[in-house]
Design an enzyme around this catalytic site. Structure first.
Site, PDB file in Angstrom:
ATOM      1  N   GLU A  30       0.841  -1.208   0.000  1.00 44.53           N
ATOM      2  CA  GLU A  30       0.000   0.000   0.000  1.00 44.53           C
ATOM      3  C   GLU A  30       0.876   1.257   0.000  1.00 44.53           C
ATOM      4  O   GLU A  30       0.583   2.236  -0.682  1.00 44.53           O
ATOM      5  CB  GLU A  30      -0.942  -0.011   1.210  1.00 44.53           C
ATOM      6  CG  GLU A  30      -2.031  -1.081   1.064  1.00 44.53           C
ATOM      7  CD  GLU A  30      -2.901  -1.200   2.301  1.00 44.53           C
ATOM      8  OE1 GLU A  30      -2.352  -1.477   3.383  1.00 44.53           O
ATOM      9  OE2 GLU A  30      -4.127  -1.029   2.191  1.00 44.53           O
ATOM     10  N   GLU A  85      -3.730  -9.546   3.606  1.00 47.78           N
ATOM     11  CA  GLU A  85      -4.508  -9.257   4.821  1.00 47.78           C
ATOM     12  C   GLU A  85      -5.610 -10.268   5.076  1.00 47.78           C
ATOM     13  O   GLU A  85      -5.922 -10.579   6.228  1.00 47.78           O
ATOM     14  CB  GLU A  85      -5.112  -7.851   4.743  1.00 47.78           C
ATOM     15  CG  GLU A  85      -4.120  -6.722   4.957  1.00 47.78           C
ATOM     16  CD  GLU A  85      -3.388  -6.292   3.689  1.00 47.78           C
ATOM     17  OE1 GLU A  85      -3.408  -7.038   2.681  1.00 47.78           O
ATOM     18  OE2 GLU A  85      -2.784  -5.196   3.696  1.00 47.78           O
TER      19      GLU A  85
HETATM   20  C1  HSC Z   1      -1.423  -5.054   7.024  1.00 46.47           C
HETATM   21  O1  HSC Z   1      -0.436  -4.714   6.457  1.00 46.47           O
HETATM   22  C2  HSC Z   1      -2.673  -4.222   7.116  1.00 46.47           C
HETATM   23  C3  HSC Z   1      -2.586  -3.041   6.206  1.00 46.47           C
HETATM   24  O2  HSC Z   1      -3.573  -3.056   5.240  1.00 46.47           O
HETATM   25  C4  HSC Z   1      -2.519  -1.777   6.988  1.00 46.47           C
HETATM   26  C5  HSC Z   1      -3.818  -1.352   7.627  1.00 46.47           C
HETATM   27  C6  HSC Z   1      -3.581  -0.209   8.554  1.00 46.47           C
HETATM   28  C7  HSC Z   1      -4.759   0.662   8.665  1.00 46.47           C
HETATM   29  C8  HSC Z   1      -4.418   1.804   9.550  1.00 46.47           C
HETATM   30  C9  HSC Z   1      -5.547   2.688   9.716  1.00 46.47           C
HETATM   31  C10 HSC Z   1      -5.180   3.957  10.562  1.00 46.47           C
HETATM   32  N1  HSC Z   1       4.202  -7.649  11.820  1.00 46.47           N
HETATM   33  O3  HSC Z   1       7.558 -15.221   8.760  1.00 46.47           O
HETATM   34  P1  HSC Z   1       8.938 -15.108   9.299  1.00 46.47           P
HETATM   35  C11 HSC Z   1       7.780 -11.296  12.286  1.00 46.47           C
HETATM   36  S1  HSC Z   1      -1.509  -6.567   7.836  1.00 46.47           S
HETATM   37  C12 HSC Z   1       4.885  -8.020  12.910  1.00 46.47           C
HETATM   38  O4  HSC Z   1       9.474 -16.219  10.104  1.00 46.47           O
HETATM   39  P2  HSC Z   1      10.032 -15.321   6.659  1.00 46.47           P
HETATM   40  C13 HSC Z   1       7.444 -12.743  12.591  1.00 46.47           C
HETATM   41  O5  HSC Z   1       6.520 -12.851  13.638  1.00 46.47           O
HETATM   42  C14 HSC Z   1       0.066  -7.304   7.497  1.00 46.47           C
HETATM   43  N2  HSC Z   1       5.791  -9.023  12.876  1.00 46.47           N
HETATM   44  O6  HSC Z   1       9.982 -14.763   8.147  1.00 46.47           O
HETATM   45  C15 HSC Z   1       8.813 -13.282  12.940  1.00 46.47           C
HETATM   46  O7  HSC Z   1       9.107 -12.892  14.254  1.00 46.47           O
HETATM   47  P3  HSC Z   1       9.958 -13.821  15.235  1.00 46.47           P
HETATM   48  C16 HSC Z   1       0.152  -7.834   6.126  1.00 46.47           C
HETATM   49  C17 HSC Z   1       5.995  -9.652  11.711  1.00 46.47           C
HETATM   50  O8  HSC Z   1      11.292 -14.816   6.095  1.00 46.47           O
HETATM   51  C18 HSC Z   1       9.741 -12.528  12.004  1.00 46.47           C
HETATM   52  O9  HSC Z   1       9.024 -11.360  11.608  1.00 46.47           O
HETATM   53  N3  HSC Z   1       1.410  -8.514   5.930  1.00 46.47           N
HETATM   54  C19 HSC Z   1       5.307  -9.311  10.562  1.00 46.47           C
HETATM   55  O10 HSC Z   1       9.734 -16.765   6.614  1.00 46.47           O
HETATM   56  C20 HSC Z   1      10.134 -13.307  10.774  1.00 46.47           C
HETATM   57  O11 HSC Z   1       8.960 -13.760  10.119  1.00 46.47           O
HETATM   58  C21 HSC Z   1       1.548  -9.818   6.171  1.00 46.47           C
HETATM   59  O12 HSC Z   1       0.601 -10.502   6.520  1.00 46.47           O
HETATM   60  C22 HSC Z   1       4.375  -8.239  10.632  1.00 46.47           C
HETATM   61  N4  HSC Z   1       3.689  -7.819   9.555  1.00 46.47           N
HETATM   62  O13 HSC Z   1       8.823 -14.618   5.917  1.00 46.47           O
HETATM   63  C23 HSC Z   1       2.916 -10.398   5.968  1.00 46.47           C
HETATM   64  N5  HSC Z   1       5.708 -10.117   9.549  1.00 46.47           N
HETATM   65  O14 HSC Z   1      11.286 -13.950  14.594  1.00 46.47           O
HETATM   66  C24 HSC Z   1       3.305 -11.230   7.139  1.00 46.47           C
HETATM   67  C25 HSC Z   1       6.632 -10.930  10.076  1.00 46.47           C
HETATM   68  O15 HSC Z   1       9.922 -13.088  16.519  1.00 46.47           O
HETATM   69  N6  HSC Z   1       4.645 -11.731   7.053  1.00 46.47           N
HETATM   70  N7  HSC Z   1       6.816 -10.665  11.375  1.00 46.47           N
HETATM   71  O16 HSC Z   1       9.208 -15.126  15.278  1.00 46.47           O
HETATM   72  C26 HSC Z   1       5.014 -12.733   6.246  1.00 46.47           C
HETATM   73  O17 HSC Z   1       4.255 -13.223   5.424  1.00 46.47           O
HETATM   74  C27 HSC Z   1       6.406 -13.260   6.393  1.00 46.47           C
HETATM   75  O18 HSC Z   1       6.874 -12.910   7.651  1.00 46.47           O
HETATM   76  C28 HSC Z   1       7.411 -12.778   5.322  1.00 46.47           C
HETATM   77  C29 HSC Z   1       8.835 -13.244   5.716  1.00 46.47           C
HETATM   78  C30 HSC Z   1       7.032 -13.385   3.962  1.00 46.47           C
HETATM   79  C31 HSC Z   1       7.427 -11.293   5.201  1.00 46.47           C
END
Ligand code: HSC
Ligand code: NAD
Length: 703
Positions: A119, A139
Site C-alpha cells: 500500500e 490481509e
Molecule cells: C497489514 O499490512 C494491514 C494493512 O492493510 C494496513 C492497515 C492499517 C490501517 C491503519 C488505519 C489507521 N508484523 O515469517 P517469518 C515477524 S496486515 C509483525 O518467520 P520469513 C514474525 O513474527 C500485514 N511481525 O519470516 C517473525 O518474528 P519472530 C500484512 C511480523 O522470512 C519474524 O518477523 N502482511 C510481521 O519466513 C520473521 O517472520 C503480512 O501478513 C508483521 N507484519 O517470511 C505479511 N511479519 O522472529 C506477514 C513478520 O519473533 N509476514 N513478522 O518469530 C510474512 O508473510 C512473512 O513474515 C514474510 C517473511 C514473507 C514477510
C-alpha cells in the site's frame, strides 16, 4: 555516482541518505532498516514521514527513492500493534507524505512488498523491483482487508478482476507478473539501489508526471456497468470462504472503488477494516500467524545450534507416503534415492511421482524442463545399500514394528556415520526404533501427512535420545521443503492422531446413542471442518487396519461395513453412498438401519442427541486430550497443537485451533461439562489436571 553517500539519521529505523548527483540530478534515499521484516511499526511510520519531509524541504534533492535494508521490502503493518492505541503518524499520513511530494518518489522493491508495504508502494509515484521480488495484499489471511487504501488503489492499477483475485486469495504475485500488470514500472536487473536511483534521476530530469494512483480511473470504468461481475464474485468467494467475513468485505470494497469517488471509497474501506479488526475471526487468525512462527522455536535448542548437511536423501518405500515425501526433496533440488522391495512396486511408485508432476505441468505450473530436472534427481533402486552415503534416510514402509525394526537395524549397519535416520510412522514408538540402532541420538520421527507433497504439516518426533543438532536440522529442513514443522514427543499417535482418536471415540459413541453419522459430520462441517469424521473415514478407506480374517462384524459397525463391501469412497459406499462420477455423498437407509441395530445391541437407550451435544462432546474431548498432551510435555506449548490441527486436519483457521477455541469458550465452562460427562460415562472423561488448574486459576492455554 558522484559523491560519498551522506547519511542523516532521522530515526534508528529510517535513514535519509543522499546518493550523490547523477547526471546532475540529486536523489535522496529514504532507507528503512527495521529488522526482521521492516514492518510498519510506529518508528518506521514516523521515520518515513520525517525523512520524506526533509527530502522534500532539501533544495538540492530532485527525486526520492524509498528502499529497505535487510532481507525484504516492507512486509506490512506491524501486526503486534493491532488492537493497541494508535500512536505516532498513521499509515494514511505516511502515504500522503509520499503521494503529495512534489518530487518524484520511487519505491524500490526486493523480497516481499506485502500488505501495508505494498500500500505504501502504491502511494509512491513509481515502483521498480528486482525480478525475484513478490508483491501482494495478504490481509485476508489475517481475517482483515487492506486498510490503507489497498482495496481502492490496487484495482486502479491492475483492474478489478486481478485485484479481487489477489486480495481474496491473499497470494502474492511475482515481480515479473506485477510488471506485466503495470504494478511495477520497471524490473531492475542489476543492483536494486543503483537501478532505482537511475530511474529516479530519469524521472526528475525528464519531468515525468507525478503519477498518483488515486487519480487513475481508466481500469475501473470497464467494471462500472458490470453488476453481474460482483454478483458472481460474491457467490464464488462466499462459497469458498465459509464463515469468514473478510473475503466478502473485500468484494464490497472493490465495488465501492468502482462506484465511489476515491476519498469516499477510502472511508468505506476504513469502516470495513475497523469492523473486521475487531471480529473474532481476525483475532483467531492473527493469533494463529504468531502461533505458526512460535512453533518453529525449540526451548532447549537455540537457533544457533549447528545443523547437519543434507545434500542427499534416501527414502525407503515408494508407496503412498514414500513417493510424496521424495517429491518434497526433488522440488527443493535435493537428490533422492528411493528404495523398494520389488521392481513393480518401484516402477509404480516412480510413475505416480511423474504423473503428479505431469498434472502440475498440465496446469502450466511447471515447465517440462523443470519436470525432467526433478525426475533426474531421483534414483530408484531395489538395493538398500544405495542409501549408504545419504545424509538423511526416511523410512516409509508398512506400519509394522517388526518390519520397521528390521529396516532400522539394517540402516544402522549401512549408513555413514552422522546420517540422520528418520521414520514416518503414524503411531509407533520412535524410541523403540532408535533402540534397534547403535546411534539412537541420530534417530528422529518425520511424520508427514498424506498427500505428503501437498500437506503443510510436518510433525517432528523427538525421541528421548535424539541429539539437539538432529532436531535443529529437522526443524530447518521443514522450512527448506515448505512445511510447517512442529516438534512433538513420543506417544501413540503423537499430537495430531492422538487428538483425532479422542474425537473419533466420541463420534462412535454418539452414533451408539441415537445420533446418525451424517448428524455428526454436519455439525462438525458447519463448525468449519472440511469433513466430518465419518466422511473422513470413507475417504481414507474403512478397511485401513481392518483384518478380514478376524473381522468382528457382529460387534463393530466399521467391520460390518467392510464385510458388506462398503469400504469407503473407493467402493462408492461406506457410511455414505457415493455417486461414482461426482463423488457426491448421500444418506443410505441401509446404513441408517445398521446404525440403529448396533445402537440397540450396545444396550444404550436410543435418544435424541442435540447438535450442541455433538459439538461439545467431539470438541471438548479434543481439548481435554490436548491439555494432557501439554501436561505430559508431548507438545512444547498449547499453540503448537493448534498449528498441528489447522495445518494437518483442516481445523478452520478463523477459529484459531482447538486450544485457542477452548480459551474463547472459557475453560471453567468446559471443565464443568467434562465433569458432567465423567459422571455419566466414567474415566474416559477424566478432566486433564492442567485444564482444571488453568480454569481454577482463571488462566487460559494460549493467551
Ligand atoms: C497489514 O499490512 C494491514 C494493512 O492493510 C494496513 C492497515 C492499517 C490501517 C491503519 C488505519 C489507521 N508484523 O515469517 P517469518 C515477524 S496486515 C509483525 O518467520 P520469513 C514474525 O513474527 C500485514 N511481525 O519470516 C517473525 O518474528 P519472530 C500484512 C511480523 O522470512 C519474524 O518477523 N502482511 C510481521 O519466513 C520473521 O517472520 C503480512 O501478513 C508483521 N507484519 O517470511 C505479511 N511479519 O522472529 C506477514 C513478520 O519473533 N509476514 N513478522 O518469530 C510474512 O508473510 C512473512 O513474515 C514474510 C517473511 C514473507 C514477510
Ligand atoms: P504403503 O503401503 O502405500 O507403502 C509402503 C511401501 O513400502 C510399499 O510400497 C512396500 O512395498 C514398501 N516396503 C515395505 N517394506 C519394505 C522394505 N523393507 N524395503 C523397501 N520397501 C518396503 O504405505 P503408506 O501409506 O505409504 O505408509 C507408509 C508409512 O507411512 C507407514 O508407517 C504409515 O503409518 C505412515 N503414514 C501413512 C499415512 C497415510 O495416510 N497413508 C500418513 C502418515 C504416515
Amino acid at each position: 555516482m558522484g559523491n560519498e553517500p551522506e547519511a542523516r539519521h532521522v530515526d534508528d529505523a529510517v535513514k535519509l541518505e543522499t546518493s550523490g548527483a547523477q547526471a546532475g540530478i540529486r536523489v535522496s534515499i529514504v532507507r528503512i532498516d527495521s529488522p526482521p521484516v521492516n514492518a510498519l511499526g510506529r518508528a518506521v511510520r514516523d521515520g518515513i514521514v520525517a525523512a520524506v519531509k526533509r527530502a522534500r524541504d532539501d533544495r538540492d534533492t530532485q527525486a526520492i527513492v524509498l528502499i529497505c535494508a535487510g532481507r525484504t521490502f516492507i512486509a506490512g503493518a506491524d501486526i503486534r500493534e493491532f488492537g493497541k492505541p494508535a500512536q505516532g503518524a498513521t499509515l494514511p499520513e505516511v502515504e500522503a507524505a509520499l503521494e503529495d511530494s512534489e518530487k518524484p518518489v520511487i519505491a524500490a522493491i526486493h523480497g516481499t512488498a506485502l500488505g501495508g508495504g505494498l500500500e505504501v508502494a502504491l502511494a509512491c509515484h513509481y515502483r521498480v523491483a528486482v525480478a525475484a521480488a513478490r508483491l501482494g495484499l495478504p490481509e485476508v489471511k489475517l481475517g482483515i482487508l487492506p486498510g490503507a487504501g489497498g482495496t481502492q488503489r490496487l484495482p486502479r492499477v491492475v483492474g478489478v478482476e486481478k485485484a479481487l483475485e489477489m486480495m481474496t486469495s491473499g497470494e502474492p504475485i511475482s515481480a515479473t507478473e506485477a510488471h506485466a500488470q503495470g504494478l511495477v514500472d520497471e524490473l531492475v536487473s542489476g543492483e536494486l539501489e543503483a537501478g532505482a536511483v537511475a530511474f529516479a534521476a530519469r524521472a526528475a530530469s525528464e519531468r515525468w508526471p507525478l503519477k498518483k494512483v488515486r487519480d487513475q480511473n481508466g481500469k475501473l470504468v470497464a467494471a462500472k456497468d458490470q453488476a453481474e461481475l460482483f454478483l458472481s464474485w460474491r457467490k464464488s468467494v462466499g462459497k469458498k470462504s465459509r464463515g469468514q467475513p473478510a473475503p466478502l468485505q473485500i468484494v464490497e470494497c472493490v465495488e465501492a472503488a468502482v462506484h465511489m469517488p476515491f476519498e469516499e471509497g477510502l472511508r468505506f474501506e476504513r469502516r470495513a477494516f475497523t469492523e473486521l479488526l475487531a471480529s473474532p475471526e481476525s483475532k483467531a487468525q492473527r493469533y494463529y500467524f504468531f502461533a505458526e512462527r512460535e512453533a518453529t522455536k525449540v526451548a532447549d535448542v537455540p537457533s544457533d545450534t549447528p545443523r547437519r548437511k543434507l545434500a542427499k536423501v534416501g527414502v525407503i518405500g515408494a508407496g503412498t507416503m514414500g513417493g510424496g515425501i521424495a517429491m518434497n526433496f526433488l522440488n527443493a533440488g535435493t537428490p533422492v534415492v528411493i528404495v523398494e522391495q520389488k521392481q513393480d512396486a518401484l516402477e509404480r511408485g516412480v510413475s505416480v511421482i511423474r504423473k503428479n508432476y505431469e498434472r502440475t505441468a498440465s496446469k502450466g505450473k511447471l515447465t517440462q524442463a523443470e519436470l525432467e530436472k526433478r525426475m533426474a534427481l531421483l534414483t530408484p533402486t531395489l538395493a538398500l545399500e544405495a542409501v549408504a552415503d545419504c545424509d538423511l534416510v526416511i523410512e516409509a514402509v508398512f506400519e509394522s514394528m517388526a518390519i520397521k525394526r528390521e529396516v532400522f537395524g539394517t540402516l544402522d549397519q549401512l549408513c555413514k556415520p552422522g546420517a540422520i535416520l528418520a521414520t514416518n510412522t503414524s503411531y509407533l514408538d520412535v524410541n523403540e526404533l532408535a533402540a534397534c540402532t547403535k546411534r539412537p541420538a541420530d534417530v528422529i520421527g518425520l511424520h508427514f501427512f498424506s498427500p505428503a507433497n501437498v500437506m503443510k504439516l510436518l510433525e517432528i518426533v523427538r525421541g528421548s535420545a535424539t541429539a539437539k543438532d538432529v532436531i535443529a536440522t529437522a526443524m530447518a529442513l521443514g522450512k527448506t521443503i515448505g512445511k510447517n514443522a512442529v516438534l512433538v514427543g513420543v506417544c501413540r499417535g503423537f499430537v495430531g492422531n492422538r487428538i483425532l482418536a479422542a474425537r473419533r471415540d466420541q463420534a462412535q459413541q454418539l452414533i451408539s446413542e441415537g445420533a446418525m453419522p451424517w448428524d455428526v459430520d454436519r455439525v462438525l462441517e458447519d463448525f468449519g471442518m472440511p469433513m466430518g469424521p465419518f466422511a473422513m473415514g470413507d475417504l481414507a478407506g474403512l478397511d485401513i487396519g481392518w483384518d478380514a480374517q478376524n473381522s468382528k462384524g457382529e460387534s463393530v459397525l466399521r467391520d460390518k461395513l467392510c464385510e458388506l463391501g462398503r469400504r469407503g469412497q473407493k467402493t462408492s459406499a461406506g457410511y455414505y453412498t457415493y455417486d461414482p462420477k461426482t463423488r457426491e455423498r448421500s444418506i443410505d437407509p441401509v446404513v441408517e438401519q445398521l446404525v440403529r441395530d448396533f445402537a440397540k445391541k450396545s444396550g444404550q437407550a436410543e435418544r435424541a442427541v442435540t447438535d450442541q451435544e455433538i459439538l461439545e462432546r467431539c470438541l471438548y474431548a479434543m481439548v481435554n486430550e490436548g491439555a494432557k498432551i501439554v501436561e505430559e510435555g508431548i507438545a512444547q506449548r498449547a499453540s503448537d497443537i493448534d498449528v498441528v490441527w489447522v495445518n494437518g486436519y483442516g481445523w478452520p483457521v478463523y477459529r484459531g485451533g482447538p486450544m485457542f477455541w477452548a480459551d474463547s469458550v472459557g475453560l471453567p465452562k468446559i471443565v464443568a461439562s467434562i465433569e458432567g460427562y465423567e459422571k455419566q460415562y466414567g474415566a474416559a472423561w477424566k478432566p486433564a489436571a492442567l485444564l482444571k488448574k488453568l480454569a481454577a486459576e482463571g488462566k487460559s492455554f494460549t493467551r
